[in-house]
Write a protein that holds these residues in place. Structure first.
Motif, short mmCIF file in Angstrom:
data_model
loop_
_atom_site.label_atom_id
_atom_site.label_comp_id
_atom_site.label_asym_id
_atom_site.label_seq_id
_atom_site.Cartn_x
_atom_site.Cartn_y
_atom_site.Cartn_z
N MET A 111 0.85 -1.19 0.00
CA MET A 111 0.00 0.00 0.00
C MET A 111 0.89 1.25 0.00
O MET A 111 1.85 1.33 0.74
N SER A 112 0.55 2.20 -0.82
CA SER A 112 1.38 3.40 -0.91
C SER A 112 1.10 4.37 0.23
O SER A 112 0.02 4.37 0.81
N GLU A 113 2.08 5.17 0.50
CA GLU A 113 1.97 6.16 1.57
C GLU A 113 1.02 7.28 1.14
O GLU A 113 1.04 7.73 0.01
N ARG A 114 0.18 7.73 2.06
CA ARG A 114 -0.76 8.82 1.80
C ARG A 114 -0.29 10.06 2.55
O ARG A 114 0.21 9.96 3.66
N HIS A 115 -0.44 11.21 1.92
CA HIS A 115 -0.13 12.48 2.56
C HIS A 115 -1.37 13.35 2.59
O HIS A 115 -2.26 13.22 1.75
N THR A 116 -1.39 14.25 3.56
CA THR A 116 -2.47 15.21 3.69
C THR A 116 -1.95 16.57 3.26
O THR A 116 -0.90 17.02 3.74
N TYR A 117 -2.68 17.21 2.36
CA TYR A 117 -2.29 18.51 1.82
C TYR A 117 -3.35 19.54 2.15
O TYR A 117 -4.55 19.24 2.13
N ARG A 118 -2.90 20.73 2.45
CA ARG A 118 -3.78 21.89 2.53
C ARG A 118 -3.57 22.68 1.26
O ARG A 118 -2.44 23.03 0.93
N VAL A 119 -4.68 22.94 0.56
CA VAL A 119 -4.58 23.61 -0.74
C VAL A 119 -5.47 24.84 -0.73
O VAL A 119 -6.65 24.78 -0.36
N ILE A 120 -4.89 25.97 -1.14
CA ILE A 120 -5.65 27.20 -1.32
C ILE A 120 -5.77 27.43 -2.82
O ILE A 120 -4.77 27.51 -3.53
N LEU A 163 -7.58 29.85 -12.31
CA LEU A 163 -7.35 29.54 -10.90
C LEU A 163 -5.86 29.35 -10.64
O LEU A 163 -5.13 28.85 -11.49
N LYS A 164 -5.44 29.73 -9.43
CA LYS A 164 -4.05 29.53 -8.99
C LYS A 164 -4.09 28.81 -7.67
O LYS A 164 -4.98 29.06 -6.85
N THR A 165 -3.12 27.94 -7.45
CA THR A 165 -3.13 27.16 -6.21
C THR A 165 -1.82 27.28 -5.44
O THR A 165 -0.77 27.53 -6.01
N ALA A 166 -1.94 27.11 -4.14
CA ALA A 166 -0.78 27.02 -3.24
C ALA A 166 -1.01 25.78 -2.40
O ALA A 166 -2.08 25.60 -1.82
N VAL A 167 -0.01 24.90 -2.34
CA VAL A 167 -0.14 23.61 -1.67
C VAL A 167 0.88 23.49 -0.54
O VAL A 167 2.04 23.83 -0.71
N THR A 168 0.43 22.96 0.60
CA THR A 168 1.31 22.64 1.71
C THR A 168 1.11 21.18 2.07
O THR A 168 -0.01 20.74 2.33
N ASP A 169 2.20 20.41 2.07
CA ASP A 169 2.17 19.01 2.46
C ASP A 169 2.36 18.96 3.97
O ASP A 169 3.44 19.24 4.49
N LEU A 170 1.31 18.62 4.68
CA LEU A 170 1.36 18.63 6.14
C LEU A 170 2.28 17.54 6.69
O LEU A 170 2.79 17.65 7.81
N ASP A 171 2.51 16.49 5.91
CA ASP A 171 3.34 15.38 6.39
C ASP A 171 4.83 15.65 6.26
O ASP A 171 5.64 14.95 6.87
N THR A 172 5.21 16.64 5.48
CA THR A 172 6.63 16.97 5.34
C THR A 172 6.95 18.35 5.90
O THR A 172 8.10 18.78 5.89
N MET A 173 5.95 19.02 6.41
CA MET A 173 6.12 20.37 6.94
C MET A 173 6.94 20.33 8.22
O MET A 173 6.68 19.52 9.11
N LYS A 174 7.94 21.17 8.29
CA LYS A 174 8.77 21.25 9.49
C LYS A 174 8.12 22.22 10.47
O LYS A 174 7.73 23.33 10.10
N ILE A 175 8.03 21.80 11.70
CA ILE A 175 7.46 22.65 12.75
C ILE A 175 8.60 23.13 13.63
O ILE A 175 9.33 22.32 14.21
N ASN A 176 8.78 24.42 13.71
CA ASN A 176 9.81 25.00 14.56
C ASN A 176 9.22 25.26 15.93
O ASN A 176 8.37 26.12 16.09
N ARG A 177 9.66 24.53 16.88
CA ARG A 177 9.19 24.69 18.26
C ARG A 177 10.21 25.54 19.03
O ARG A 177 11.40 25.37 18.87
N LYS A 178 9.68 26.42 19.87
CA LYS A 178 10.57 27.22 20.69
C LYS A 178 11.13 26.35 21.81
O LYS A 178 10.41 25.58 22.43
#
Length: 115
Positions: free
Chosen positions: A1-10, A95-110
Protein backbone atom coordinates in the motif's frame (compact mmCIF):
# COMPACT_ATOMS: atom_id res chain seq x y z
CA UNK A 1 0.00 0.00 0.00
CA UNK A 2 1.38 3.40 -0.91
CA UNK A 3 1.97 6.16 1.57
CA UNK A 4 -0.76 8.82 1.80
CA UNK A 5 -0.13 12.48 2.56
CA UNK A 6 -2.47 15.21 3.69
CA UNK A 7 -2.29 18.51 1.82
CA UNK A 8 -3.78 21.89 2.53
CA UNK A 9 -4.58 23.61 -0.74
CA UNK A 10 -5.65 27.20 -1.32
CA UNK A 11 -7.29 27.83 -4.69
CA UNK A 12 -7.49 31.52 -5.63
CA UNK A 13 -9.39 33.10 -8.46
CA UNK A 14 -11.24 36.10 -9.80
CA UNK A 15 -14.96 36.29 -10.44
CA UNK A 16 -15.65 36.58 -14.16
CA UNK A 17 -18.90 36.85 -16.09
CA UNK A 18 -21.17 36.78 -13.06
CA UNK A 19 -24.86 37.03 -13.85
CA UNK A 20 -26.88 39.63 -11.96
CA UNK A 21 -28.53 36.81 -10.00
CA UNK A 22 -25.16 35.29 -9.05
CA UNK A 23 -23.78 38.70 -8.06
CA UNK A 24 -26.84 39.40 -5.90
CA UNK A 25 -26.55 35.97 -4.21
CA UNK A 26 -22.83 36.47 -3.50
CA UNK A 27 -23.47 39.88 -1.99
CA UNK A 28 -26.38 38.58 0.10
CA UNK A 29 -24.28 35.65 1.40
CA UNK A 30 -21.03 37.59 1.91
CA UNK A 31 -21.41 37.55 5.70
CA UNK A 32 -21.18 33.75 5.63
CA UNK A 33 -18.00 33.81 3.53
CA UNK A 34 -15.73 36.29 5.29
CA UNK A 35 -12.41 35.84 7.02
CA UNK A 36 -13.95 34.08 10.02
CA UNK A 37 -15.27 31.29 7.78
CA UNK A 38 -11.83 30.24 6.50
CA UNK A 39 -11.43 26.51 7.10
CA UNK A 40 -9.58 23.73 5.33
CA UNK A 41 -12.17 21.04 4.55
CA UNK A 42 -12.55 18.22 2.05
CA UNK A 43 -15.58 19.89 0.45
CA UNK A 44 -13.94 23.32 0.41
CA UNK A 45 -14.46 26.61 2.17
CA UNK A 46 -15.29 29.65 0.00
CA UNK A 47 -14.20 33.10 1.17
CA UNK A 48 -14.44 36.50 -0.50
CA UNK A 49 -14.91 40.18 0.24
CA UNK A 50 -18.11 41.84 -1.02
CA UNK A 51 -16.51 45.19 -1.81
CA UNK A 52 -15.13 45.01 -4.33
CA UNK A 53 -16.60 41.68 -5.41
CA UNK A 54 -13.54 40.65 -7.39
CA UNK A 55 -11.42 37.86 -5.85
CA UNK A 56 -12.18 34.67 -3.96
CA UNK A 57 -10.34 31.77 -2.38
CA UNK A 58 -11.31 28.23 -1.55
CA UNK A 59 -9.53 26.08 1.01
CA UNK A 60 -9.32 22.31 0.75
CA UNK A 61 -7.87 19.32 2.54
CA UNK A 62 -6.73 16.72 0.01
CA UNK A 63 -5.45 13.27 0.96
CA UNK A 64 -3.63 11.48 -1.86
CA UNK A 65 -0.68 9.24 -2.61
CA UNK A 66 2.59 10.83 -1.57
CA UNK A 67 4.16 9.64 -4.83
CA UNK A 68 1.72 11.84 -6.77
CA UNK A 69 3.01 14.88 -4.91
CA UNK A 70 1.75 18.42 -4.58
CA UNK A 71 0.89 18.68 -8.28
CA UNK A 72 -1.83 16.05 -7.94
CA UNK A 73 -3.20 17.64 -4.76
CA UNK A 74 -3.40 20.97 -6.61
CA UNK A 75 -5.18 19.36 -9.58
CA UNK A 76 -7.70 17.62 -7.30
CA UNK A 77 -8.47 20.85 -5.41
CA UNK A 78 -8.80 22.88 -8.63
CA UNK A 79 -11.21 20.29 -10.03
CA UNK A 80 -13.28 20.43 -6.83
CA UNK A 81 -13.32 24.24 -6.96
CA UNK A 82 -14.34 24.35 -10.63
CA UNK A 83 -17.14 21.83 -10.03
CA UNK A 84 -18.46 23.70 -6.99
CA UNK A 85 -18.37 27.11 -8.65
CA UNK A 86 -20.05 25.82 -11.84
CA UNK A 87 -22.73 24.02 -9.81
CA UNK A 88 -23.44 27.28 -7.99
CA UNK A 89 -23.60 29.18 -11.30
CA UNK A 90 -20.62 31.43 -10.53
CA UNK A 91 -18.38 32.56 -13.37
CA UNK A 92 -14.64 32.62 -12.69
CA UNK A 93 -11.32 33.11 -14.43
CA UNK A 94 -8.03 31.26 -14.21
CA UNK A 95 -7.35 29.54 -10.90
CA UNK A 96 -4.05 29.53 -8.99
CA UNK A 97 -3.13 27.16 -6.21
CA UNK A 98 -0.78 27.02 -3.24
CA UNK A 99 -0.14 23.61 -1.67
CA UNK A 100 1.31 22.64 1.71
CA UNK A 101 2.17 19.01 2.46
CA UNK A 102 1.36 18.63 6.14
CA UNK A 103 3.34 15.38 6.39
CA UNK A 104 6.63 16.97 5.34
CA UNK A 105 6.12 20.37 6.94
CA UNK A 106 8.77 21.25 9.49
CA UNK A 107 7.46 22.65 12.75
CA UNK A 108 9.81 25.00 14.56
CA UNK A 109 9.19 24.69 18.26
CA UNK A 110 10.57 27.22 20.69
CA UNK A 111 13.00 25.76 23.15
CA UNK A 112 12.23 26.09 26.85
CA UNK A 113 14.92 28.75 27.19
CA UNK A 114 13.25 30.93 24.51
CA UNK A 115 9.73 30.91 25.96
Amino acid sequence: MSERHTYRVIVRGTWDGLTEQARARLLAEAGDHGLTSMRFTEEGSLTYEPAPLKHFSMRYVVVSDAADGEEMAAAIAEDRAETTLRDLGYGFGELKTAVTDLDTMKINRKSASRR
